[in-house]
Motif scaffolding. Structure first.
Motif, short mmCIF file in Angstrom:
data_model
loop_
_atom_site.label_atom_id
_atom_site.label_comp_id
_atom_site.label_asym_id
_atom_site.label_seq_id
_atom_site.Cartn_x
_atom_site.Cartn_y
_atom_site.Cartn_z
N ARG A 98 0.82 -1.20 0.00
CA ARG A 98 0.00 0.00 0.00
C ARG A 98 0.86 1.26 0.00
O ARG A 98 2.01 1.25 0.43
CB ARG A 98 -0.93 0.03 1.20
CG ARG A 98 -0.23 -0.05 2.55
CD ARG A 98 -1.21 -0.56 3.60
NE ARG A 98 -0.68 -0.85 4.89
CZ ARG A 98 -0.11 -1.98 5.27
NH1 ARG A 98 0.10 -2.93 4.40
NH2 ARG A 98 0.27 -2.17 6.50
N SER A 129 -8.13 -8.51 -2.46
CA SER A 129 -8.96 -7.32 -2.64
C SER A 129 -8.18 -6.05 -2.36
O SER A 129 -7.09 -6.08 -1.79
CB SER A 129 -10.19 -7.38 -1.72
OG SER A 129 -9.80 -7.32 -0.37
N PHE A 131 -7.95 -2.36 -0.41
CA PHE A 131 -8.37 -1.87 0.90
C PHE A 131 -7.94 -0.42 1.07
O PHE A 131 -7.00 0.06 0.43
CB PHE A 131 -7.86 -2.74 2.05
CG PHE A 131 -6.38 -2.65 2.32
CD1 PHE A 131 -5.89 -1.75 3.24
CD2 PHE A 131 -5.50 -3.47 1.64
CE1 PHE A 131 -4.53 -1.66 3.49
CE2 PHE A 131 -4.14 -3.40 1.89
CZ PHE A 131 -3.66 -2.49 2.82
N GLN A 155 -8.58 -0.84 8.68
CA GLN A 155 -8.62 -1.15 7.25
C GLN A 155 -9.97 -1.72 6.87
O GLN A 155 -10.55 -2.51 7.62
CB GLN A 155 -7.54 -2.18 6.91
CG GLN A 155 -6.15 -1.74 7.29
CD GLN A 155 -5.14 -2.88 7.21
OE1 GLN A 155 -5.50 -4.06 7.23
NE2 GLN A 155 -3.88 -2.52 7.14
N TRP A 156 -10.47 -1.32 5.70
CA TRP A 156 -11.67 -1.93 5.16
C TRP A 156 -11.41 -2.36 3.73
O TRP A 156 -10.67 -1.73 3.00
CB TRP A 156 -12.90 -1.03 5.30
CG TRP A 156 -12.85 0.28 4.59
CD1 TRP A 156 -13.41 0.59 3.39
CD2 TRP A 156 -12.24 1.50 5.06
NE1 TRP A 156 -13.17 1.90 3.07
CE2 TRP A 156 -12.47 2.47 4.08
CE3 TRP A 156 -11.53 1.84 6.20
CZ2 TRP A 156 -12.01 3.78 4.21
CZ3 TRP A 156 -11.06 3.14 6.33
CH2 TRP A 156 -11.31 4.08 5.34
N PHE A 157 -12.00 -3.51 3.36
CA PHE A 157 -11.65 -4.23 2.14
C PHE A 157 -12.81 -4.17 1.15
O PHE A 157 -13.97 -4.26 1.54
CB PHE A 157 -11.32 -5.69 2.49
CG PHE A 157 -10.30 -5.77 3.59
CD1 PHE A 157 -8.96 -5.71 3.31
CD2 PHE A 157 -10.69 -5.88 4.92
CE1 PHE A 157 -8.02 -5.76 4.32
CE2 PHE A 157 -9.77 -5.94 5.94
CZ PHE A 157 -8.42 -5.88 5.64
N ALA A 164 -16.75 0.20 -1.39
CA ALA A 164 -15.89 0.75 -0.32
C ALA A 164 -16.70 1.34 0.83
O ALA A 164 -16.37 1.13 1.99
CB ALA A 164 -14.95 1.78 -0.90
N GLY A 171 -14.62 -3.53 8.72
CA GLY A 171 -13.16 -3.43 8.68
C GLY A 171 -12.48 -4.21 9.79
O GLY A 171 -13.11 -4.91 10.59
#
Length: 183
Positions: A98, A129, A131, A155-157, A164, A171
């Motif tokens: 990231r 995925s 994130f 974090q959210w995926f 999103a 998350g």
């Protein structure tokens, strides 16, 4: 036991004053300036009491100071889990790559920071995925260019950008502790 807890809390309560006094009395120039880079290496892990379920991870960051208080960078994380009896697969590997952008205070040894990240997670036992993440933490400079780091990320995926917003509620938190160096 209550006395031990009270004594511990009293001593912990004096830590901010000790840090402030140390910052006020120091003439050294701690931390980065615009144009500097930083590298940090962090780790995490846990095991069951019998060491039959173990997981650990390592994360490396490489960042560039766009301003004295703003850093953009790339972070790579690798995680391993050995989960006996949990599923058909005993060993899991996964990784996350990231980019991040953080803002931090610019004075003193203790520097809180906050920001966000956007990347991709992949590996065994997870759905590959994208994130997004929000993060915050503290850096404490033990030397002019060397710091101890503590960071927490939420974090959210999601697979598509339209997913999103809904994914934010589902998350996960990630915690890390490490060491870093400005150069």
């Amino acid at each position: 036991m209550k006395r031990l807890i009270a004594l511990t809390l009293c001593l912990a309560g004096t830590l901010p004053f000790a840090v402030q006094a140390q910052q006020a009395g120091s003439t050294a120039n701690f931390g980065p300036s615009m144009g500097d880079r930083e590298f940090s290496l962090s780790g995490s892990g846990s095991s069951s009491r019998k060491f039959d379920n173990t997981n650990f991870g390592i994360s490396g960051d490489l960042g560039w100071y766009l301003r004295d208080h703003m850093i953009a960078g790339v972070r790579q994380s690798i995680n391993y889990a050995d989960l006996e009896g949990e599923s058909l697969i005993d060993d899991y590997w996964n990784g996350a790559t990231r980019g991040y952008l953080n803002f931090q205070t610019t004075d003193g040894r203790l520097r809180p920071f906050g920001g966000g990240s956007l990347g991709f997670i992949y590996g065994d036992g997870i759905k590959n995925s994208a994130f997004a993440g929000l993060e915050g933490g503290l850096k404490y400079y033990v030397l002019e260019n060397t710091y101890v780091l503590g960071r927490m990320e939420y974090q959210w995926f999601f697979s598509r950008s339209s997913d999103a917003e809904d994914a934010f509620r589902d998350g996960a938190f990630a915690y890390t502790v490490g060491l870093g160096y400005n150069f």
